[in-house]
Design a protein around this motif. Structure first.
Motif, PDB file in Angstrom:
ATOM      1  N   THR A 197     -47.011  92.978  43.673  1.00 42.91           N
ATOM      2  CA  THR A 197     -45.575  93.050  44.213  1.00 42.91           C
ATOM      3  C   THR A 197     -45.023  91.880  43.526  1.00 42.91           C
ATOM      4  O   THR A 197     -45.549  91.087  42.768  1.00 42.91           O
ATOM      5  CB  THR A 197     -45.815  92.704  45.782  1.00 42.91           C
ATOM      6  OG1 THR A 197     -46.292  91.335  45.845  1.00 42.91           O
ATOM      7  CG2 THR A 197     -46.078  93.591  46.519  1.00 42.91           C
ATOM      8  N   PHE A 206     -52.990  97.148  42.917  1.00 41.19           N
ATOM      9  CA  PHE A 206     -51.738  96.881  43.485  1.00 41.19           C
ATOM     10  C   PHE A 206     -51.133  95.457  43.444  1.00 41.19           C
ATOM     11  O   PHE A 206     -51.891  94.483  43.458  1.00 41.19           O
ATOM     12  CB  PHE A 206     -51.726  97.284  45.080  1.00 41.19           C
ATOM     13  CG  PHE A 206     -50.372  97.129  45.839  1.00 41.19           C
ATOM     14  CD1 PHE A 206     -49.176  97.849  45.557  1.00 41.19           C
ATOM     15  CD2 PHE A 206     -50.249  96.381  46.990  1.00 41.19           C
ATOM     16  CE1 PHE A 206     -48.219  98.061  46.166  1.00 41.19           C
ATOM     17  CE2 PHE A 206     -49.033  96.426  47.677  1.00 41.19           C
ATOM     18  CZ  PHE A 206     -47.900  96.919  47.345  1.00 41.19           C
ATOM     19  N   LEU A 208     -43.023  97.274  43.439  1.00 46.67           N
ATOM     20  CA  LEU A 208     -44.451  97.694  43.651  1.00 46.67           C
ATOM     21  C   LEU A 208     -45.070  98.200  42.383  1.00 46.67           C
ATOM     22  O   LEU A 208     -44.494  99.166  41.757  1.00 46.67           O
ATOM     23  CB  LEU A 208     -44.580  98.598  44.884  1.00 46.67           C
ATOM     24  CG  LEU A 208     -43.826  98.396  46.129  1.00 46.67           C
ATOM     25  CD1 LEU A 208     -44.134  99.667  47.046  1.00 46.67           C
ATOM     26  CD2 LEU A 208     -44.172  97.141  46.615  1.00 46.67           C
ATOM     27  N   GLN A 222     -52.440  91.978  44.589  1.00 45.21           N
ATOM     28  CA  GLN A 222     -52.615  92.364  45.948  1.00 45.21           C
ATOM     29  C   GLN A 222     -53.969  93.130  46.003  1.00 45.21           C
ATOM     30  O   GLN A 222     -54.245  93.579  44.885  1.00 45.21           O
ATOM     31  CB  GLN A 222     -51.595  92.955  46.713  1.00 45.21           C
ATOM     32  CG  GLN A 222     -50.191  92.255  46.456  1.00 45.21           C
ATOM     33  CD  GLN A 222     -49.971  91.161  47.521  1.00 45.21           C
ATOM     34  OE1 GLN A 222     -50.938  90.810  47.987  1.00 45.21           O
ATOM     35  NE2 GLN A 222     -48.782  90.638  47.229  1.00 45.21           N
ATOM     36  N   ASP A 256     -39.549  98.797  45.685  1.00 44.23           N
ATOM     37  CA  ASP A 256     -40.201  98.781  47.381  1.00 44.23           C
ATOM     38  C   ASP A 256     -39.100  99.415  48.072  1.00 44.23           C
ATOM     39  O   ASP A 256     -38.139  98.789  48.135  1.00 44.23           O
ATOM     40  CB  ASP A 256     -40.453  97.199  47.348  1.00 44.23           C
ATOM     41  CG  ASP A 256     -41.099  96.993  48.638  1.00 44.23           C
ATOM     42  OD1 ASP A 256     -41.257  97.934  49.352  1.00 44.23           O
ATOM     43  OD2 ASP A 256     -41.331  95.845  48.957  1.00 44.23           O
ATOM     44  N   ARG A 281     -47.688 101.535  50.698  1.00 47.69           N
ATOM     45  CA  ARG A 281     -48.879 100.685  50.838  1.00 47.69           C
ATOM     46  C   ARG A 281     -49.899 101.156  51.297  1.00 47.69           C
ATOM     47  O   ARG A 281     -51.079 100.291  51.538  1.00 47.69           O
ATOM     48  CB  ARG A 281     -48.326  99.383  51.767  1.00 47.69           C
ATOM     49  CG  ARG A 281     -46.994  98.492  50.847  1.00 47.69           C
ATOM     50  CD  ARG A 281     -46.569  97.445  51.686  1.00 47.69           C
ATOM     51  NE  ARG A 281     -46.146  96.322  51.167  1.00 47.69           N
ATOM     52  CZ  ARG A 281     -44.806  96.438  50.872  1.00 47.69           C
ATOM     53  NH1 ARG A 281     -43.943  97.790  50.707  1.00 47.69           N
ATOM     54  NH2 ARG A 281     -44.029  95.675  49.826  1.00 47.69           N
ATOM     55  N   VAL A 338     -54.916  99.278  47.174  1.00 48.17           N
ATOM     56  CA  VAL A 338     -54.467 100.340  48.230  1.00 48.17           C
ATOM     57  C   VAL A 338     -55.398 101.241  48.456  1.00 48.17           C
ATOM     58  O   VAL A 338     -55.179 102.108  49.479  1.00 48.17           O
ATOM     59  CB  VAL A 338     -52.953 100.600  48.182  1.00 48.17           C
ATOM     60  CG1 VAL A 338     -52.136  99.428  48.000  1.00 48.17           C
ATOM     61  CG2 VAL A 338     -52.807 101.565  46.589  1.00 48.17           C
TER      62      VAL A 338
END
Length: 329
Positions: free
Chosen positions: A189, A187, A166, A199, A159, A258, A202
């Protein structure tokens, strides 16, 4: 001399540099199965090394599906390798389960001290489409709408905004009426490479699937290379393509990994019909960027070997161009 095996087909590949030596990892399947379309279900991961990305020394198989009953007992597909801050090598890969007919893909994790002998972390599974963010994904297989529950081809980077990591992967977004507009870059993390949080995607749209994503930075811009096929262009992308849809590799652009990401304007980076090179990777050497993929069906029949690298140039506008002949420069 291209990376070619007499007794195996070779396709998706990924690369890592250790000192002056390049390590290639690639999907392989025995040619003895007869039909190259069956290769996906008869797969293992091969390993080769090179000092110049052209002349390769084969080291044999290094990873394969787990024992019957495991979540990844059917296939171990495309992934990425990187060195962690623990000084171990980490492999992130795609796995499928025979009891699900390989329709549900999940992401696994293995570690190595020598880049050849890989051990799964626990049972290997490190990420699934679960938790609050799963609502943004096509988290269940929609039979008759799309051919699988997509969650594959993990690409992991440090990241740039902190000490974590990531992950980007091939996925599909939910509640999009046109199948070929539902492709997404998933995505996740992690603070440590071992614990991952899903997540929202993106990027979503433009194609039915964006396979084998690779996220990298060059000259202050972020790029996400991906591959797709002509039959997976959305209606809008097909209409916008000056010479019609092609199969091969293109890319997204962003100011931050991101996002927001956008499809690069202009010509498709590396495409043709029939497909010449698929599942390409951008490999950065001391001399610059190079593109390597597998020879697909340049003359109609499946070839199944890796291509030699071609240089890639970055224009003043940030757009990429494959320059097979460096005299063009």
């Amino acid at each position: 001399m291209v990376l070619k095996l007499d007794d195996k087909w070779v396709w998706d590949s990924w690369y890592v540099r250790d000192g002056d030596r390049w390590h290639a990892f690639f999907l392989q399947a025995p040619r003895a199965i007869g039909d190259p379309e069956l290769r996906h279900w008869n797969v293992s991961v091969g390993h080769a090394v090179s000092d110049d990305l052209t002349n390769w020394e084969q080291l044999g198989s290094c990873f394969a599906p787990a024992a019957e009953g495991a979540w990844d007992d059917y296939t171990t597909w495309t992934g990425s390798v990187l060195r962690g801050r623990d000084d171990q090598w980490h492999l992130f890969y795609t796995g499928t389960h025979r009891a699900e007919d390989g329709l549900y893909q999940r992401i696994g994790h293995a570690v190595s001290d020598d880049l050849h002998g890989w051990q799964r972390v626990g049972d290997g599974r490190c990420l699934d489409l679960e938790g609050p963010a799963a609502a943004a994904y096509e988290a269940d297989h929609k039979a008759g709408f799309w051919h699988d529950r997509a969650m594959r081809d993990p690409w992991v980077i440090p990241d740039p905004a902190g000490d974590g990591w990531l992950m980007f992967f091939t996925a599909r977004a939910t509640d999009i009426a046109e199948p070929n507009a539902g492709g997404a870059i998933g995505f996740a993390t992690s603070p440590d490479l071992f614990h991952w949080t899903l997540q929202p995607p993106v990027f979503a749209g433009a194609f039915g699937q964006l396979e084998v994503p690779q996220v990298f930075r060059r000259d202050g811009r972020w790029y996400c290379l991906f591959c797709t096929a002509a039959e997976h262009f959305s209606r809008d992308m097909a209409l916008a393509a000056a010479d019609g849809p092609v199969s091969g590799s293109h890319y997204l652009m962003a100011e931050d990994p991101r996002g927001p990401w956008r499809v690069a304007p202009g010509a498709f980076l590396d495409g043709a019909l029939p497909c010449r090179r698929y599942a390409a990777r951008i490999v950065e050497t001391d001399a610059g960027l190079n593109i390597i993929g597998f020879a697909d069906r340049p003359e109609g029949s499946f070839v199944g070997q890796l291509t030699d690298p071609d240089p890639v140039r970055v224009g003043p506008d940030g757009l990429l161009r494959v320059a097979a002949d460096t005299s063009e420069e």
